[in-house]
Design a protein around this motif. Structure first.
Motif, mmCIF file in Angstrom:
data_model
loop_
_atom_site.group_PDB
_atom_site.id
_atom_site.type_symbol
_atom_site.label_atom_id
_atom_site.label_comp_id
_atom_site.label_asym_id
_atom_site.label_seq_id
_atom_site.Cartn_x
_atom_site.Cartn_y
_atom_site.Cartn_z
ATOM 1 N N LEU A 69 0.831 -1.209 0.000
ATOM 2 C CA LEU A 69 0.000 0.000 0.000
ATOM 3 C C LEU A 69 0.862 1.254 0.000
ATOM 4 C CD1 LEU A 69 -3.031 -0.669 2.373
ATOM 5 C CD2 LEU A 69 -3.108 0.048 -0.015
ATOM 6 N N ALA A 70 1.875 1.257 0.840
ATOM 7 C CA ALA A 70 2.767 2.423 0.917
ATOM 8 C C ALA A 70 3.499 2.644 -0.404
ATOM 9 C CB ALA A 70 3.762 2.237 2.060
ATOM 10 N N GLY A 71 3.675 1.584 -1.177
ATOM 11 C CA GLY A 71 4.358 1.683 -2.458
ATOM 12 C C GLY A 71 3.468 2.139 -3.604
ATOM 13 N N GLN A 72 2.162 2.176 -3.387
ATOM 14 C CA GLN A 72 1.259 2.634 -4.436
ATOM 15 C C GLN A 72 1.333 4.162 -4.543
ATOM 16 O OE1 GLN A 72 -2.699 1.088 -3.656
ATOM 17 N NE2 GLN A 72 -2.264 -0.780 -4.799
ATOM 18 N N SER A 73 1.285 4.654 -5.757
ATOM 19 C CA SER A 73 1.365 6.104 -6.000
ATOM 20 C C SER A 73 0.257 6.850 -5.284
ATOM 21 C CB SER A 73 1.255 6.398 -7.495
ATOM 22 O OG SER A 73 2.307 5.793 -8.185
ATOM 23 N N ARG A 74 0.615 7.970 -4.671
ATOM 24 C CA ARG A 74 -0.329 8.885 -4.038
ATOM 25 C C ARG A 74 -1.220 8.204 -3.001
ATOM 26 N NH1 ARG A 74 -0.213 9.028 -9.103
ATOM 27 N NH2 ARG A 74 -2.289 8.213 -9.412
ATOM 28 N N THR A 75 -0.689 7.180 -2.323
ATOM 29 C CA THR A 75 -1.436 6.453 -1.298
ATOM 30 C C THR A 75 -0.740 6.622 0.037
ATOM 31 O OG1 THR A 75 -2.191 4.845 -2.924
ATOM 32 C CG2 THR A 75 -2.334 4.191 -0.617
ATOM 33 N N LEU A 76 -1.532 6.924 1.058
ATOM 34 C CA LEU A 76 -0.993 7.166 2.385
ATOM 35 C C LEU A 76 -1.803 6.391 3.420
ATOM 36 C CD1 LEU A 76 0.916 8.924 4.209
ATOM 37 C CD2 LEU A 76 -0.931 10.597 4.258
ATOM 38 N N ILE A 77 -1.124 5.616 4.254
ATOM 39 C CA ILE A 77 -1.788 4.935 5.357
ATOM 40 C C ILE A 77 -2.010 5.969 6.454
ATOM 41 C CG2 ILE A 77 -1.571 3.139 7.129
ATOM 42 C CD1 ILE A 77 0.150 1.558 5.088
ATOM 43 N N THR A 78 -3.268 6.158 6.843
ATOM 44 C CA THR A 78 -3.594 7.212 7.801
ATOM 45 C C THR A 78 -3.945 6.676 9.189
ATOM 46 O OG1 THR A 78 -5.897 7.220 7.057
ATOM 47 C CG2 THR A 78 -4.376 8.803 6.024
ATOM 48 N N ALA A 90 -5.134 9.307 -3.658
ATOM 49 C CA ALA A 90 -5.577 10.486 -4.410
ATOM 50 C C ALA A 90 -5.338 10.271 -5.901
ATOM 51 C CB ALA A 90 -4.828 11.725 -3.932
ATOM 52 N N SER A 91 -6.308 10.720 -6.712
ATOM 53 C CA SER A 91 -6.143 10.614 -8.162
ATOM 54 C C SER A 91 -5.098 11.626 -8.631
ATOM 55 C CB SER A 91 -7.477 10.829 -8.873
ATOM 56 O OG SER A 91 -7.929 12.148 -8.678
ATOM 57 N N LEU A 92 -4.507 11.356 -9.767
ATOM 58 C CA LEU A 92 -3.387 12.155 -10.259
ATOM 59 C C LEU A 92 -3.791 13.588 -10.613
ATOM 60 C CD1 LEU A 92 -0.431 12.323 -11.128
ATOM 61 C CD2 LEU A 92 -1.114 11.431 -13.357
ATOM 62 N N VAL A 93 -4.816 13.750 -11.419
ATOM 63 C CA VAL A 93 -5.125 15.068 -11.952
ATOM 64 C C VAL A 93 -5.991 15.895 -11.003
ATOM 65 C CG1 VAL A 93 -6.203 16.309 -13.876
ATOM 66 C CG2 VAL A 93 -4.889 14.228 -14.313
ATOM 67 N N PHE A 94 -7.150 15.353 -10.624
ATOM 68 C CA PHE A 94 -8.103 16.146 -9.842
ATOM 69 C C PHE A 94 -7.967 15.945 -8.336
ATOM 70 C CE2 PHE A 94 -10.231 15.715 -14.000
ATOM 71 C CZ PHE A 94 -10.290 17.062 -14.321
ATOM 72 N N ARG A 95 -7.102 15.041 -7.926
ATOM 73 C CA ARG A 95 -6.855 14.774 -6.502
ATOM 74 C C ARG A 95 -8.103 14.293 -5.755
ATOM 75 N NH1 ARG A 95 -1.820 13.983 -7.146
ATOM 76 N NH2 ARG A 95 -0.499 15.778 -7.330
ATOM 77 N N PHE A 96 -8.987 13.546 -6.464
ATOM 78 C CA PHE A 96 -10.113 12.909 -5.787
ATOM 79 C C PHE A 96 -9.552 11.869 -4.833
ATOM 80 C CE2 PHE A 96 -12.388 13.870 -9.923
ATOM 81 C CZ PHE A 96 -13.114 14.929 -9.392
ATOM 82 N N VAL A 97 -10.151 11.745 -3.653
ATOM 83 C CA VAL A 97 -9.650 10.811 -2.645
ATOM 84 C C VAL A 97 -10.535 9.576 -2.581
ATOM 85 C CG1 VAL A 97 -9.139 10.493 -0.195
ATOM 86 C CG2 VAL A 97 -8.626 12.671 -1.306
ATOM 87 N N ASP A 98 -9.891 8.421 -2.596
ATOM 88 C CA ASP A 98 -10.564 7.144 -2.381
ATOM 89 C C ASP A 98 -10.116 6.612 -1.028
ATOM 90 O OD1 ASP A 98 -11.593 7.383 -4.934
ATOM 91 O OD2 ASP A 98 -10.171 5.988 -5.834
#
Length: 145
Positions: A69-78, A90-98
């Motif tokens: 998970l930590a290795g996935q782009s724009r992914t943060l363990i919270t 977070a998505s690349l362009v619009f920064r939508f959060v999943d």
């Protein structure tokens, strides 16, 4: 009377600090009706994704999962507890959060997963692809079947 009050305060403090019901900790939030969510605990075919079946030690699988998970782009363990994990992608362009939620069932040797978009209706399959990429990484690490 004073003893009862002190006992009550101590009891409530211990109750508040206890881990709670382990059965509740094993439940992921249900997916909404929109097609932008997948969960291994979903009961309908549109949202269901198979859980990860651990092939070795559960501790090794949990460690590999966190690394993947930590290795996935724009992914943060919270958030993380002993059996649960929450991450945000977070998505690349619009920064939508999943939101990504994970629960490990040590007894059944399963990792239950849920990935859902916070906003919008359709995710064009992004959450399912993310979870399948995670499955692939863990299979390559030989910690799940």
């Amino acid at each position: 009377m004073k003893f009862k009050f002190i006992f009550y305060i101590i009891f409530m403090t211990l109750l508040a600090n206890s881990k709670g019901n382990p059965e509740l900790e094993m439940k992921l939030a249900a997916c909404p009706q929109s097609p932008n969510c997948v969960s291994s605990q979903a009961t309908d075919k549109d949202h269901f994704i198979a859980p990860f079946k651990i092939s070795g030690k559960t501790e090794d699988a949990w460690k590999a999962l966190k690394q993947a998970l930590a290795g996935q782009s724009r992914t943060l363990i919270t958030q993380e507890t002993g059996n649960t994990l929450h991450a945000e992608a977070a998505s690349l362009v619009f920064r939508f959060v999943d939101d990504i939620d994970v629960v490990i069932d040590h007894n059944a040797k399963l990792i239950h997963i849920r990935s859902a978009s916070r906003t919008g209706y359709s995710d064009f399959g992004v959450n399912r692809r993310r979870m399948e990429a995670l499955r692939s990484k863990l299979q390559q690490a030989h910690v799940i079947d």
